[in-house]
Design a protein around this motif. Structure first.
Motif, short mmCIF file in Angstrom:
data_model
loop_
_atom_site.label_atom_id
_atom_site.label_comp_id
_atom_site.label_asym_id
_atom_site.label_seq_id
_atom_site.Cartn_x
_atom_site.Cartn_y
_atom_site.Cartn_z
N LYS A 1 32.79 -21.41 5.09
CA LYS A 1 33.88 -20.61 4.51
C LYS A 1 34.88 -20.18 5.56
CE LYS A 1 30.35 -18.15 3.05
NZ LYS A 1 29.63 -17.38 2.07
N ASP B 1 29.99 -23.47 -1.29
CA ASP B 1 29.63 -22.05 -1.37
C ASP B 1 29.35 -21.77 -2.84
OD1 ASP B 1 29.29 -19.41 -0.81
OD2 ASP B 1 31.19 -19.15 0.24
N SER B 2 28.22 -21.14 -3.17
CA SER B 2 27.74 -21.17 -4.56
C SER B 2 28.74 -20.61 -5.57
CB SER B 2 26.40 -20.42 -4.66
OG SER B 2 26.58 -19.07 -4.31
N GLU B 3 29.42 -19.51 -5.20
CA GLU B 3 30.37 -18.89 -6.15
C GLU B 3 31.58 -19.79 -6.36
OE1 GLU B 3 29.30 -17.69 -3.33
OE2 GLU B 3 27.94 -16.06 -3.88
N ASN C 1 30.49 -10.61 3.41
CA ASN C 1 30.46 -11.98 2.87
C ASN C 1 31.28 -12.07 1.59
OD1 ASN C 1 29.54 -14.74 2.58
ND2 ASN C 1 28.17 -14.02 0.97
N LYS C 2 31.14 -11.08 0.72
CA LYS C 2 31.84 -11.17 -0.56
C LYS C 2 33.34 -11.01 -0.37
CE LYS C 2 29.22 -12.11 -2.75
NZ LYS C 2 28.70 -13.45 -3.03
N GLU D 1 34.52 -14.18 0.88
CA GLU D 1 34.52 -15.15 -0.22
C GLU D 1 35.69 -14.94 -1.18
OE1 GLU D 1 29.87 -16.45 -0.50
OE2 GLU D 1 30.60 -15.06 -2.01
MN LIG Z 1 28.44 -17.57 -1.45
#
Ligand SMILES: [Mn+2]
Ligand SMILES: NC(=O)C1=CN([C@@H]2O[C@H](COP(=O)(O)OP(=O)(O)OC[C@H]3O[C@@H](n4cnc5c(N)ncnc54)[C@H](OP(=O)(O)O)[C@@H]3O)[C@@H](O)[C@H]2O)C=CC1
Ligand SMILES: CC(=O)[C@@H](O)[C@H](O)COP(=O)(O)O
Length: 385
Positions: free
Chosen positions: A117, A141-143, A208-209, A212
């Motif tokens: 990311k 990245d999962s989201e 992290n969020k 993201e």
């Molecule tokens: Mn993620």
């Protein structure tokens, strides 16, 4: 398809390799890169009969097999991507060293699966315009994989809001007066995901969020106001997209990085993972409860989102400063709650220009690191991994 994996010895690299091993008729892994773990890289290279290996920081004792092409140093990543005939590169290394290689893979019209990311947050404005075609770059990245899948075929002009889910990390319910007792060991005990140490600490601070949200702003070309985060402790839903007609699409799957890796590698196909015993959380266990992020508990989230809102130099400074602040916490130089304060101080004290080029953006990462090192009492020699 010939696949190359940067960050092959790490957590996402291992998830990607698991998928490739299960479908040898579709994926042949021919190139692998890591930073310094020569032993693991050599073992993978031999197992997969890879044609090329790269280590950016090989130890003195490292000796590659003579039949394998070997690339070394950060420059080696670029040479690897330029030279090797790979159809699909997976960027699963941590940090910012692979940015130039990413740009090169895109220019060479290769398919790219992107877990890293930092590169998009730092260099998105220079990387993304290089894309040759839709879906050349597939988020891992999962989201972002979830949102990418929700947005297929949708006119993004009709989009009202994107939400990324956050597990809340190990301290979601910790009484606020116990944050000064947080240790690296407790911060590294993520309740859901098994990931590398840097991103695991970022999940605990929720930086992290915030990072993201910036990643989503860039990947899906949305203003930061349209990108939010919701606490969802079960990590069943990974992303939600609300459209102007009041319909909301969400992606629900088990919390397993092999799924976004598979979606990216096989696109537009879908691999038969359920036939291989992969889990799907059935409707009887669905938990669709979401909560807002508490800014008192997670000040790092607010600081990171502010960097995205203000954009310009701030995302790159944030990435550099956070790399150092997390390392300072893990080596017990600063307490956990200082991480957000260090980031805030680095961003607030910057009074220079916005980056005008990719090189400027990369330089800002270094400026963020330098300022954070001085705030954390770290000498130049203590360089984070
Ligand atoms: Mn993620
Ligand atoms: N883990 C996860 O579930 C998720 C991770 N991500 C992102 O994916 C990336 C990787 O995360 P994760 O797998 O957890 O990290 P890990 O710490 O588990 O692994 C990092 C990998 O990158 C390699 N690496 C580090 N620096 C360099 C470099 N300069 N050049 C080449 N290779 C390098 C490491 O090699 P070596 O072993 O030699 O040190 C290792 O293979 C990060 O950007 C992270 O934010 C995104 C979503 C989920
Ligand atoms: C798996 C993945 O994509 C991570 O980035 C994940 O988001 C971390 O978990 P948190 O939801 O706790 O940040």
């Amino acid at each position: 398809m010939r696949v190359g994996i940067l960050g092959a010895t790490g957590s996402v690299g291992s998830a990607t390799l698991d998928i490739c091993r299960r479908f040898p008729d579709r994926f042949r892994v021919t190139a692998l890169a890591a930073r310094s773990n020569g032993k693991a890289l050599l073992a993978l290279g031999r197992e997969l009969q890879a044609e090329a290996l790269c280590l950016t920081a090989p130890g003195e004792a490292f000796s590659p097999d003579p039949e394998t092409r070997f690339y070394r140093g950060t420059r080696g990543l670029l040479d690897l991507v330029e030279t090797e005939q790979v159809d699909h590169w997976v960027f699963a290394s941590s940090g910012t060293d692979a940015i130039e290689a990413l740009v090169q893979a895109i220019r060479l019209d290769r398919d790219v699966s992107l877990a890293n990311k930092e590169s998009i947050v730092v260099a998105g404005p220079w990387v993304l315009p290089e894309l040759r075609r839709p879906d050349q770059l597939r988020p891992v990245d999962s989201e972002h994989s979830a949102l990418w899948q929700c947005l297929h075929g949708e006119p993004t002009l009709r989009l009202r809001q994107l939400w990324l889910t956050a597990s809340g990390g190990p301290f979601r319910d910790l009484p606020l007066d116990r944050f000064d007792a947080v240790t690296p060991q407790t911060a590294l005990a993520h309740p859901v995901w098994r990931m590398g140490p840097k991103i695991t600490v970022d999940s605990a601070t929720l930086v992290n969020k915030g990072i993201e949200c910036i990643e989503a702003m860039r990947l899906f070309a949305q203003p930061m106001e349209k990108v939010g985060a919701l606490i969802h402790p079960r990590s069943q839903v990974h992303g939600l997209a609300l459209f102007q007609d009041g319909s909301c699409k969400l992606l629900l799957s088990s919390a397993d990085m092999r799924l976004p890796a598979a979606a990216a590698l096989a696109y537009p196909d879908r691999l038969p993972l359920l036939d291989q015993g992969f889990d799907f959380p059935g409707p009887e266990v669905w938990d669709l409860r979401f909560e807002p992020v508490d800014p008192i508990r997670f000040p790092g989230f607010t600081v990171a989102c502010r960097a995205g809102q203000e954009d310009g130099p701030y995302p790159a400074l944030l990435v550099g400063a956070d790399e150092v602040a997390v390392e300072a916490f893990l080596s017990e130089r600063i307490p956990f709650f200082r991480i957000a304060a260090v980031l805030d101080q680095v961003l607030s004290s910057y009074d220079g220009p916005a980056p005008a080029s990719l090189a400027d953006a990369v330089d800002l990462v270094e400026q963020g690191r330098r300022k954070a090192r001085s705030l954390c009492g770290m000498s130049e020699e203590v360089r984070p991994r």
